[in-house]
Scaffold this motif. Structure first.
Motif, PDB file in Angstrom:
ATOM      1  N   LEU A  76       0.827  -1.204   0.000  1.00  0.00           N
ATOM      2  CA  LEU A  76       0.000   0.000   0.000  1.00  0.00           C
ATOM      3  C   LEU A  76       0.861   1.255   0.000  1.00  0.00           C
ATOM      4  CD1 LEU A  76      -1.986  -2.240   1.220  1.00  0.00           C
ATOM      5  CD2 LEU A  76      -3.161  -0.316   2.224  1.00  0.00           C
ATOM      6  N   GLY A  77       2.103   1.146   0.509  1.00  0.00           N
ATOM      7  CA  GLY A  77       2.935   2.314   0.709  1.00  0.00           C
ATOM      8  C   GLY A  77       3.979   2.597  -0.343  1.00  0.00           C
ATOM      9  N   VAL A  78       4.016   1.822  -1.412  1.00  0.00           N
ATOM     10  CA  VAL A  78       5.023   2.084  -2.444  1.00  0.00           C
ATOM     11  C   VAL A  78       4.483   3.074  -3.468  1.00  0.00           C
ATOM     12  CG1 VAL A  78       6.216  -0.128  -2.166  1.00  0.00           C
ATOM     13  CG2 VAL A  78       4.382   0.075  -3.841  1.00  0.00           C
ATOM     14  N   GLN A  79       5.408   3.865  -4.001  1.00  0.00           N
ATOM     15  CA  GLN A  79       5.037   4.795  -5.060  1.00  0.00           C
ATOM     16  C   GLN A  79       4.651   3.983  -6.293  1.00  0.00           C
ATOM     17  OE1 GLN A  79       7.653   8.304  -5.552  1.00  0.00           O
ATOM     18  NE2 GLN A  79       8.910   7.313  -3.971  1.00  0.00           N
ATOM     19  N   ARG A  80       3.637   4.442  -6.966  1.00  0.00           N
ATOM     20  CA  ARG A  80       3.218   3.734  -8.181  1.00  0.00           C
ATOM     21  C   ARG A  80       2.832   4.747  -9.249  1.00  0.00           C
ATOM     22  NH1 ARG A  80       0.246   1.761  -4.211  1.00  0.00           N
ATOM     23  NH2 ARG A  80       0.765  -0.370  -4.706  1.00  0.00           N
ATOM     24  N   GLY A  81       2.575   4.252 -10.400  1.00  0.00           N
ATOM     25  CA  GLY A  81       2.163   5.075 -11.532  1.00  0.00           C
ATOM     26  C   GLY A  81       2.550   4.397 -12.825  1.00  0.00           C
ATOM     27  N   PHE A  82       1.918   4.821 -13.895  1.00  0.00           N
ATOM     28  CA  PHE A  82       2.258   4.301 -15.215  1.00  0.00           C
ATOM     29  C   PHE A  82       1.773   5.289 -16.260  1.00  0.00           C
ATOM     30  CE2 PHE A  82       1.901   1.842 -19.062  1.00  0.00           C
ATOM     31  CZ  PHE A  82       3.081   1.111 -19.039  1.00  0.00           C
ATOM     32  N   PRO A  91      -8.662   5.103 -13.492  1.00  0.00           N
ATOM     33  CA  PRO A  91      -9.310   5.800 -12.380  1.00  0.00           C
ATOM     34  C   PRO A  91      -9.190   5.000 -11.077  1.00  0.00           C
ATOM     35  CG  PRO A  91     -10.705   5.861 -14.319  1.00  0.00           C
ATOM     36  CD  PRO A  91      -9.566   4.915 -14.630  1.00  0.00           C
ATOM     37  N   GLY A  92      -8.690   5.640 -10.040  1.00  0.00           N
ATOM     38  CA  GLY A  92      -8.506   4.977  -8.755  1.00  0.00           C
ATOM     39  C   GLY A  92      -7.129   4.389  -8.544  1.00  0.00           C
ATOM     40  N   HIS A  93      -6.292   4.428  -9.568  1.00  0.00           N
ATOM     41  CA  HIS A  93      -4.957   3.841  -9.504  1.00  0.00           C
ATOM     42  C   HIS A  93      -4.112   4.460  -8.388  1.00  0.00           C
ATOM     43  CE1 HIS A  93      -0.828   3.239 -11.582  1.00  0.00           C
ATOM     44  NE2 HIS A  93      -1.129   2.151 -10.913  1.00  0.00           N
TER      45      HIS A  93
END
Length: 160
Positions: A76-82, A91-93
């Motif tokens: 839950l605490g890692v940076q994410r994105g794409f 939406p909600g990512h």
């Protein structure tokens, strides 16, 4: 065959009485604490996000609130994105990231187990959302026990 005579629901209709609150709005007494633990995988269900909302609500009710991410909860605490970190691929990512950032901004503390982060999920401390505090795996139980000693409200989040 029975006929349906009720009109179809329309946008803006109320389906429940959301203003009918049965219980008092409980606020923390000075010095009261809360701990919300997460041993759940990001995006595996709604419980992780729902209890991040609960942690924020506890903070706003005046509890000195901490969140503990351990085991799969560190996801839950890692940076994410794409395609880039911070980008919302759907939406909600960014729900987890945004809610954790808001919780920290409002004074909450978030701790993440270093063992789970590296040994289980292959991340370093640089992968964490800014503001999350990495801790030794030996601190996981002690953090829970310290909150227990302080008679804190503890909400455990588990999914398998």
């Amino acid at each position: 065959m029975p006929a349906v005579t009720k009109p179809a629901n329309q946008k803006g209709d109320f389906l429940v009485d959301y203003e009918d609150k049965k219980f008092e709005d409980v606020k923390a007494q000075p010095g009261e604490k809360a701990l919300v633990t997460f041993h759940t995988v990001a995006f595996e269900g709604s419980i992780g996000f729902v209890n991040l909302l609960q942690a924020t609500r506890l903070q706003r009710k005046g509890f000195e609130t901490a969140v503990l991410l351990y085991g799969p909860g560190v996801t839950l605490g890692v940076q994410r994105g794409f395609p880039k970190l911070g980008d919302e691929a759907f939406p909600g990512h960014q729900n987890f990231n945004n809610q954790i950032a808001k919780f920290i901004e409002e004074g909450g503390k978030v701790y993440a187990c270093r063992f789970a982060l590296q040994a289980l999920y292959g991340h370093g401390e640089g992968s964490l959302i800014p503001g999350i505090i990495p801790i030794s795996p030996l601190d996981v139980l002690d953090l829970i026990l310290l909150h227990r000693k302080d008679n804190a409200f503890i909400l455990d989040t588990w999914t398998l």
